[in-house]
Design a protein around this motif. Structure first.
Motif, PDB file in Angstrom:
ATOM      1  N   THR A  57      -0.728 -12.183  15.929  1.00  0.00           N
ATOM      2  CA  THR A  57      -1.711 -12.768  15.005  1.00  0.00           C
ATOM      3  C   THR A  57      -1.116 -13.891  14.166  1.00  0.00           C
ATOM      4  O   THR A  57      -1.777 -14.411  13.272  1.00  0.00           O
ATOM      5  CB  THR A  57      -2.281 -11.689  14.072  1.00  0.00           C
ATOM      6  N   HIS A  58       0.132 -14.260  14.462  1.00  0.00           N
ATOM      7  CA  HIS A  58       0.809 -15.362  13.762  1.00  0.00           C
ATOM      8  C   HIS A  58       0.868 -15.132  12.250  1.00  0.00           C
ATOM      9  O   HIS A  58       0.701 -16.062  11.467  1.00  0.00           O
ATOM     10  CB  HIS A  58       0.120 -16.701  14.060  1.00  0.00           C
ATOM     11  N   LYS A  59       1.099 -13.891  11.861  1.00  0.00           N
ATOM     12  CA  LYS A  59       1.212 -13.570  10.438  1.00  0.00           C
ATOM     13  C   LYS A  59       2.674 -13.432  10.042  1.00  0.00           C
ATOM     14  O   LYS A  59       3.525 -13.074  10.850  1.00  0.00           O
ATOM     15  CB  LYS A  59       0.450 -12.279  10.125  1.00  0.00           C
ATOM     16  N   SER A  60       2.937 -13.696   8.776  1.00  0.00           N
ATOM     17  CA  SER A  60       4.316 -13.658   8.291  1.00  0.00           C
ATOM     18  C   SER A  60       4.734 -12.245   7.896  1.00  0.00           C
ATOM     19  O   SER A  60       3.946 -11.498   7.322  1.00  0.00           O
ATOM     20  CB  SER A  60       4.449 -14.575   7.060  1.00  0.00           C
ATOM     21  N   PRO A  61       6.006 -11.886   8.174  1.00  0.00           N
ATOM     22  CA  PRO A  61       6.509 -10.592   7.715  1.00  0.00           C
ATOM     23  C   PRO A  61       7.010 -10.641   6.275  1.00  0.00           C
ATOM     24  O   PRO A  61       7.441  -9.625   5.741  1.00  0.00           O
ATOM     25  CB  PRO A  61       7.684 -10.325   8.672  1.00  0.00           C
ATOM     26  N   ILE A  62       6.947 -11.821   5.641  1.00  0.00           N
ATOM     27  CA  ILE A  62       7.500 -11.964   4.295  1.00  0.00           C
ATOM     28  C   ILE A  62       6.875 -10.990   3.291  1.00  0.00           C
ATOM     29  O   ILE A  62       7.590 -10.359   2.514  1.00  0.00           O
ATOM     30  CB  ILE A  62       7.357 -13.416   3.794  1.00  0.00           C
ATOM     31  N   PRO A  63       5.525 -10.817   3.281  1.00  0.00           N
ATOM     32  CA  PRO A  63       4.973  -9.824   2.340  1.00  0.00           C
ATOM     33  C   PRO A  63       5.547  -8.435   2.547  1.00  0.00           C
ATOM     34  O   PRO A  63       5.738  -7.684   1.586  1.00  0.00           O
ATOM     35  CB  PRO A  63       3.464  -9.867   2.640  1.00  0.00           C
ATOM     36  N   LEU A  64       5.837  -8.082   3.800  1.00  0.00           N
ATOM     37  CA  LEU A  64       6.442  -6.784   4.087  1.00  0.00           C
ATOM     38  C   LEU A  64       7.809  -6.672   3.436  1.00  0.00           C
ATOM     39  O   LEU A  64       8.141  -5.666   2.806  1.00  0.00           O
ATOM     40  CB  LEU A  64       6.574  -6.612   5.603  1.00  0.00           C
ATOM     41  N   LEU A  65       8.616  -7.740   3.558  1.00  0.00           N
ATOM     42  CA  LEU A  65       9.952  -7.715   2.977  1.00  0.00           C
ATOM     43  C   LEU A  65       9.899  -7.777   1.459  1.00  0.00           C
ATOM     44  O   LEU A  65      10.671  -7.111   0.768  1.00  0.00           O
ATOM     45  CB  LEU A  65      10.772  -8.889   3.521  1.00  0.00           C
ATOM     46  N   VAL A  66       8.983  -8.585   0.938  1.00  0.00           N
ATOM     47  CA  VAL A  66       8.867  -8.720  -0.513  1.00  0.00           C
ATOM     48  C   VAL A  66       8.546  -7.384  -1.169  1.00  0.00           C
ATOM     49  O   VAL A  66       8.992  -7.089  -2.278  1.00  0.00           O
ATOM     50  CB  VAL A  66       7.790  -9.769  -0.874  1.00  0.00           C
ATOM     51  N   LYS A  67       7.765  -6.548  -0.465  1.00  0.00           N
ATOM     52  CA  LYS A  67       7.370  -5.264  -1.038  1.00  0.00           C
ATOM     53  C   LYS A  67       8.544  -4.349  -1.340  1.00  0.00           C
ATOM     54  O   LYS A  67       8.391  -3.363  -2.057  1.00  0.00           O
ATOM     55  CB  LYS A  67       6.390  -4.546  -0.100  1.00  0.00           C
ATOM     56  N   GLN A  68       9.701  -4.657  -0.781  1.00  0.00           N
ATOM     57  CA  GLN A  68      10.864  -3.816  -1.025  1.00  0.00           C
ATOM     58  C   GLN A  68      11.691  -4.310  -2.213  1.00  0.00           C
ATOM     59  O   GLN A  68      12.712  -3.714  -2.546  1.00  0.00           O
ATOM     60  CB  GLN A  68      11.751  -3.773   0.231  1.00  0.00           C
ATOM     61  N   THR A  69      11.271  -5.373  -2.857  1.00  0.00           N
ATOM     62  CA  THR A  69      12.066  -5.947  -3.930  1.00  0.00           C
ATOM     63  C   THR A  69      11.570  -5.500  -5.300  1.00  0.00           C
ATOM     64  O   THR A  69      10.430  -5.087  -5.478  1.00  0.00           O
ATOM     65  CB  THR A  69      12.004  -7.482  -3.878  1.00  0.00           C
ATOM     66  N   SER A  70      12.451  -5.623  -6.280  1.00  0.00           N
ATOM     67  CA  SER A  70      12.079  -5.282  -7.654  1.00  0.00           C
ATOM     68  C   SER A  70      11.032  -6.253  -8.177  1.00  0.00           C
ATOM     69  O   SER A  70      10.185  -5.881  -9.002  1.00  0.00           O
ATOM     70  CB  SER A  70      13.323  -5.309  -8.561  1.00  0.00           C
ATOM     71  N   ASN A  71      11.044  -7.507  -7.696  1.00  0.00           N
ATOM     72  CA  ASN A  71      10.059  -8.479  -8.150  1.00  0.00           C
ATOM     73  C   ASN A  71       8.649  -8.087  -7.725  1.00  0.00           C
ATOM     74  O   ASN A  71       7.682  -8.285  -8.466  1.00  0.00           O
ATOM     75  CB  ASN A  71      10.397  -9.872  -7.616  1.00  0.00           C
ATOM     76  N   TYR A  72       8.520  -7.538  -6.501  1.00  0.00           N
ATOM     77  CA  TYR A  72       7.203  -7.053  -6.070  1.00  0.00           C
ATOM     78  C   TYR A  72       6.715  -5.954  -7.016  1.00  0.00           C
ATOM     79  O   TYR A  72       5.540  -5.925  -7.409  1.00  0.00           O
ATOM     80  CB  TYR A  72       7.252  -6.508  -4.646  1.00  0.00           C
ATOM     81  N   LYS A  73       7.601  -5.052  -7.372  1.00  0.00           N
ATOM     82  CA  LYS A  73       7.215  -3.944  -8.252  1.00  0.00           C
ATOM     83  C   LYS A  73       6.778  -4.465  -9.616  1.00  0.00           C
ATOM     84  O   LYS A  73       5.840  -3.926 -10.219  1.00  0.00           O
ATOM     85  CB  LYS A  73       8.376  -2.970  -8.386  1.00  0.00           C
ATOM     86  N   LEU A  74       7.437  -5.513 -10.098  1.00  0.00           N
ATOM     87  CA  LEU A  74       7.025  -6.117 -11.362  1.00  0.00           C
ATOM     88  C   LEU A  74       5.646  -6.756 -11.220  1.00  0.00           C
ATOM     89  O   LEU A  74       4.791  -6.629 -12.117  1.00  0.00           O
ATOM     90  CB  LEU A  74       8.047  -7.170 -11.794  1.00  0.00           C
ATOM     91  N   ALA A  75       5.417  -7.442 -10.090  1.00  0.00           N
ATOM     92  CA  ALA A  75       4.121  -8.085  -9.869  1.00  0.00           C
ATOM     93  C   ALA A  75       3.013  -7.044  -9.789  1.00  0.00           C
ATOM     94  O   ALA A  75       1.940  -7.214 -10.390  1.00  0.00           O
ATOM     95  CB  ALA A  75       4.169  -8.919  -8.583  1.00  0.00           C
ATOM     96  N   GLN A  76       3.255  -5.949  -9.067  1.00  0.00           N
ATOM     97  CA  GLN A  76       2.240  -4.904  -8.959  1.00  0.00           C
ATOM     98  C   GLN A  76       2.021  -4.215 -10.301  1.00  0.00           C
ATOM     99  O   GLN A  76       0.893  -3.834 -10.630  1.00  0.00           O
ATOM    100  CB  GLN A  76       2.642  -3.879  -7.897  1.00  0.00           C
TER     101      GLN A  76
END
Length: 245
Positions: A113-132
């Protein structure tokens, strides 16, 4: 015995060099920035069923099957060590096979589907947790999604002031991501603008103008929430979905 090089490479490719543990999803290959000819690799082909007695999840297999691709999974070194400790206690065969199956299905879907895996990787970071955490905080404040008629104006200002302080608190913890800091700053400034534009020097509140300023604020914050959703994978399924693009 380690997997053969061709088998290990196939497992890595099928996994996009991402650890198959759904609680990890660490990228396992990258560049050595100090030397262009070198690479960094922290991924390993791990056995699902142990190859020898006293190895994790061991059971007798027909000749050759222990080293087959069906018996392998791509993991980071830390997860490989974790699943093999204490003869694999807590990490049964079915669980490990489930990790592999779901991960490879996900990678196949992303490629097709030509989608990026970046959101998947970002979800493992502390910055994602801050954003959520910020998204969850905004969801708890009706000022960002309720009609103004349901809000008590003094409560509106209290909520906006709490938001400004919470954004500042969370923003101080953001690591090495200027774009995320900009999103946080835009959200904070949008809330601050409402307070500035509807309050006079003597503390009087222009309640008639408040409704219009809140509508503008919600549009501005909605755009920033769209960034948090698309680039950081934040969940906006709650009340904020009404203002996010």
């Amino acid at each position: 015995m380690a997997f053969s090089k061709p088998i290990a490479e196939k497992l890595a490719y099928r996994s996009a060099y991402i650890c198959n543990n759904p609680e990890c999803n660490t990228l396992t290959v990258g560049a050595e920035l100090d030397e262009a000819s070198l690479k960094v690799k922290i991924g390993e082909a791990a056995h699902i069923i142990g190859e020898k007695p006293k190895s994790a999840r061991y059971k007798k297999l027909p000749d050759g099957e222990a080293g087959s691709i069906e018996n392998g999974i791509w993991l980071c070194a830390n997860c490989h060590t974790m699943i093999d400790k204490n003869l694999g206690a807590g990490f049964p065969e079915d669980m490990i096979k489930g990790w592999k199956e779901k991960h490879e299905q996900m990678i196949s879907m992303l490629v097709k589907t030509h989608k990026s895996p970046i959101p998947l990787l970002v979800k493992q970071t502390s910055n994602y947790k801050l954003a959520q955490s910020l998204v969850d905080f905004l969801s708890s404040k009706g000022v960002f999604h309720l009609d103004i008629s349901y809000e008590n104006p003094p409560h509106v200002f209290a909520a906006l002031d709490e938001t400004r302080k919470e954004v500042n608190r969370l923003a101080r913890k953001i690591e090495l991501d200027t774009n995320l800091k900009k999103v946080f700053t835009q959200i904070r400034n949008s809330a601050q603008e409402v307070m500035n534009e509807t309050s006079s020097n003597n503390g009087h509140v222009d309640y008639q103008a408040l409704d219009e300023h809140l509508k503008v604020m919600r549009r501005k914050i909605g755009r920033q929430l769209g960034v948090l959703k698309s680039k950081y994978g934040c969940d906006l399924s709650g009340p904020l979905s009404s203002i996010a693009p």
